[in-house]
Design a protein around this motif. Sequence first.
Motif, PDB file in Angstrom:
ATOM      1  N   THR A 179       5.241  -7.627  -2.103  1.00  0.00           N
ATOM      2  CA  THR A 179       4.109  -6.863  -2.637  1.00  0.00           C
ATOM      3  C   THR A 179       3.006  -7.811  -3.081  1.00  0.00           C
ATOM      4  OG1 THR A 179       5.645  -5.177  -3.450  1.00  0.00           O
ATOM      5  CG2 THR A 179       3.411  -5.169  -4.361  1.00  0.00           C
ATOM      6  N   GLU A 198       9.499  -8.097  -5.290  1.00  0.00           N
ATOM      7  CA  GLU A 198       9.956  -6.752  -5.642  1.00  0.00           C
ATOM      8  C   GLU A 198       9.158  -5.713  -4.869  1.00  0.00           C
ATOM      9  OE1 GLU A 198      10.486  -3.862  -9.564  1.00  0.00           O
ATOM     10  OE2 GLU A 198       9.143  -5.591  -9.625  1.00  0.00           O
ATOM     11  N   VAL A 200       8.711  -1.697  -4.809  1.00  0.00           N
ATOM     12  CA  VAL A 200       9.031  -0.462  -5.527  1.00  0.00           C
ATOM     13  C   VAL A 200       8.997   0.703  -4.555  1.00  0.00           C
ATOM     14  CG1 VAL A 200       8.365   1.054  -7.423  1.00  0.00           C
ATOM     15  CG2 VAL A 200       8.041  -1.419  -7.645  1.00  0.00           C
ATOM     16  N   TYR A 202       8.854   4.826  -3.886  1.00  0.00           N
ATOM     17  CA  TYR A 202       8.296   6.024  -4.535  1.00  0.00           C
ATOM     18  C   TYR A 202       8.795   7.274  -3.827  1.00  0.00           C
ATOM     19  CZ  TYR A 202       5.031   2.707  -6.669  1.00  0.00           C
ATOM     20  OH  TYR A 202       4.483   1.647  -7.368  1.00  0.00           O
ATOM     21  N   PRO A 208       7.867   6.183  -9.088  1.00  0.00           N
ATOM     22  CA  PRO A 208       8.823   5.131  -8.709  1.00  0.00           C
ATOM     23  C   PRO A 208      10.257   5.606  -8.922  1.00  0.00           C
ATOM     24  CG  PRO A 208       7.781   4.613 -10.812  1.00  0.00           C
ATOM     25  CD  PRO A 208       7.066   5.813 -10.280  1.00  0.00           C
ATOM     26  N   ASP A 210      13.091   3.647  -7.244  1.00  0.00           N
ATOM     27  CA  ASP A 210      14.027   2.538  -7.107  1.00  0.00           C
ATOM     28  C   ASP A 210      13.256   1.286  -6.684  1.00  0.00           C
ATOM     29  OD1 ASP A 210      16.317   1.111  -7.098  1.00  0.00           O
ATOM     30  OD2 ASP A 210      17.280   2.158  -5.419  1.00  0.00           O
ATOM     31  N   SER A 211      13.939   0.151  -6.721  1.00  0.00           N
ATOM     32  CA  SER A 211      13.340  -1.121  -6.296  1.00  0.00           C
ATOM     33  C   SER A 211      14.319  -1.873  -5.412  1.00  0.00           C
ATOM     34  CB  SER A 211      12.985  -1.994  -7.504  1.00  0.00           C
ATOM     35  OG  SER A 211      11.968  -1.403  -8.272  1.00  0.00           O
ATOM     36  N   CYS A 212      13.757  -2.606  -4.459  1.00  0.00           N
ATOM     37  CA  CYS A 212      14.563  -3.546  -3.681  1.00  0.00           C
ATOM     38  C   CYS A 212      13.890  -4.907  -3.740  1.00  0.00           C
ATOM     39  CB  CYS A 212      14.736  -3.077  -2.237  1.00  0.00           C
ATOM     40  SG  CYS A 212      13.213  -3.031  -1.270  1.00  0.00           S
ATOM     41  N   TYR A 213      14.655  -5.937  -3.580  1.00  0.00           N
ATOM     42  CA  TYR A 213      14.137  -7.293  -3.747  1.00  0.00           C
ATOM     43  C   TYR A 213      14.342  -8.091  -2.460  1.00  0.00           C
ATOM     44  CZ  TYR A 213      13.793  -6.153  -8.656  1.00  0.00           C
ATOM     45  OH  TYR A 213      13.443  -5.555  -9.852  1.00  0.00           O
ATOM     46  N   CYS A 365      12.920 -14.018  -8.331  1.00  0.00           N
ATOM     47  CA  CYS A 365      12.449 -12.754  -8.886  1.00  0.00           C
ATOM     48  C   CYS A 365      13.194 -12.404 -10.182  1.00  0.00           C
ATOM     49  CB  CYS A 365      12.682 -11.607  -7.886  1.00  0.00           C
ATOM     50  SG  CYS A 365      11.639 -11.699  -6.418  1.00  0.00           S
ATOM     51  N   THR A 369      15.667  -2.837 -13.032  1.00  0.00           N
ATOM     52  CA  THR A 369      15.883  -1.494 -12.487  1.00  0.00           C
ATOM     53  C   THR A 369      14.745  -0.586 -12.883  1.00  0.00           C
ATOM     54  OG1 THR A 369      17.172  -0.867 -14.427  1.00  0.00           O
ATOM     55  CG2 THR A 369      18.377  -1.757 -12.536  1.00  0.00           C
ATOM     56  N   VAL A 370      14.432   0.348 -12.001  1.00  0.00           N
ATOM     57  CA  VAL A 370      13.355   1.314 -12.286  1.00  0.00           C
ATOM     58  C   VAL A 370      13.975   2.537 -12.966  1.00  0.00           C
ATOM     59  CG1 VAL A 370      11.599   2.775 -11.278  1.00  0.00           C
ATOM     60  CG2 VAL A 370      12.039   0.507 -10.315  1.00  0.00           C
TER      61      VAL A 370
END
Length: 371
Positions: A179, A198, A200, A202, A208, A210-213, A365, A369-370
């Motif tokens: 991002t 990260e 995010v 939606y 938002p 969840d998130s993935c890295y 990173c 958690t979202v």
Amino acid sequence: MKKIRIWDITKTDKGCQFSIGAADYLQLKEPLKKCGMKLVILRKTGLPFFMFRYRKHYSFVAGMLLAASLLQIMSMFVWEIEVDGNSYYTDNVIVSYLQGNDVYVGCRMSKVMCDSLEQKIRKDFDDITWVSAEKSGTKLIVHIKENDGDNVAGKAKSPSDIIASSDGVVESIVTRCGTPLVKKGDEVKTGDVLVSGEIVLYNDAKEPTDSCYVQADADILVRTSIQYENTVQRGYKCKIYTGKKVTHHVINVMGNVAELGLIPADYEKYDVVTEIGRLRLTKDFMLPVCAGRRIIYEYITEDGMHSEEEVTQILTDNYENYLNKLKKEGIQIVSDSVKIDITDVNAGMSGSIHVVMPFKERRSCDVRTVD
């Protein structure tokens, strides 16, 4: 038709002279008898005649057989390892790795399995994308191709951000993964996150969830300044060679070094030049013997002082070499502002170099958690 082959035909006062093979010579009896000609052997050459001539010299024959046996035995071992195509990994690194896998100078050729060796190198070196090992004569040649991307120290396998390595203004940014947090024209400070690892996620309501890295990946050019400083001492020690030298011959047989020299080099100050090479029968048939010489040159030192013109030239050359190094690293030189200060003791060049350079520094990173 007997098809007798002759060559090197020349005309002489007594007839003709030519060369002929031993087997063809035996077929000439009938043609010579029919033609009433006489043939005289002037010289016999070739390995069979040579061996027959020295058949009673038992020590010579034994020496020939021993030499042939030694060559046959030596051809069964690796006497040189050559690494080709490497840039980041030095020859010593690759050779040391091979030694850890029982591939070393002096090992049997039959123990070297090129296919399995290639697989091990690709597995243990992430930045080597292609490997080819081949045996040629008594030499093992390892061809490799390294990844054209960042070096090993700059790579991160775990999720990471790309951060600013110095203050500057973003010139351009193309994000491939992650991002982006800045755009063209933004001012950044050292340590600022430019592209976050990260991502995010939606939902349809733009909330938002969840998130993935990931490992952030982008081409980022930043306009910044590099501070440059270089100092040269005006006083120096000048070497003056006296013309005296001592030569020692060096022989290295399978790692055992012997130095042959009748005159000891009893010099207070001296330089040593070593010239040594490995003996070989052909280009790739190496022998476990190195020979050469060590030349020891005596010199004395005197105090010298660089003139202002000399130190200016030295500083200028150093600066040009530094700029060339930056260019090889993909850094664009926009402008510079440097000056030279000269005193009785030393001389220095300092200032700023305005550049556009890629930012590739990474930082792990902060995984969260979202809610």
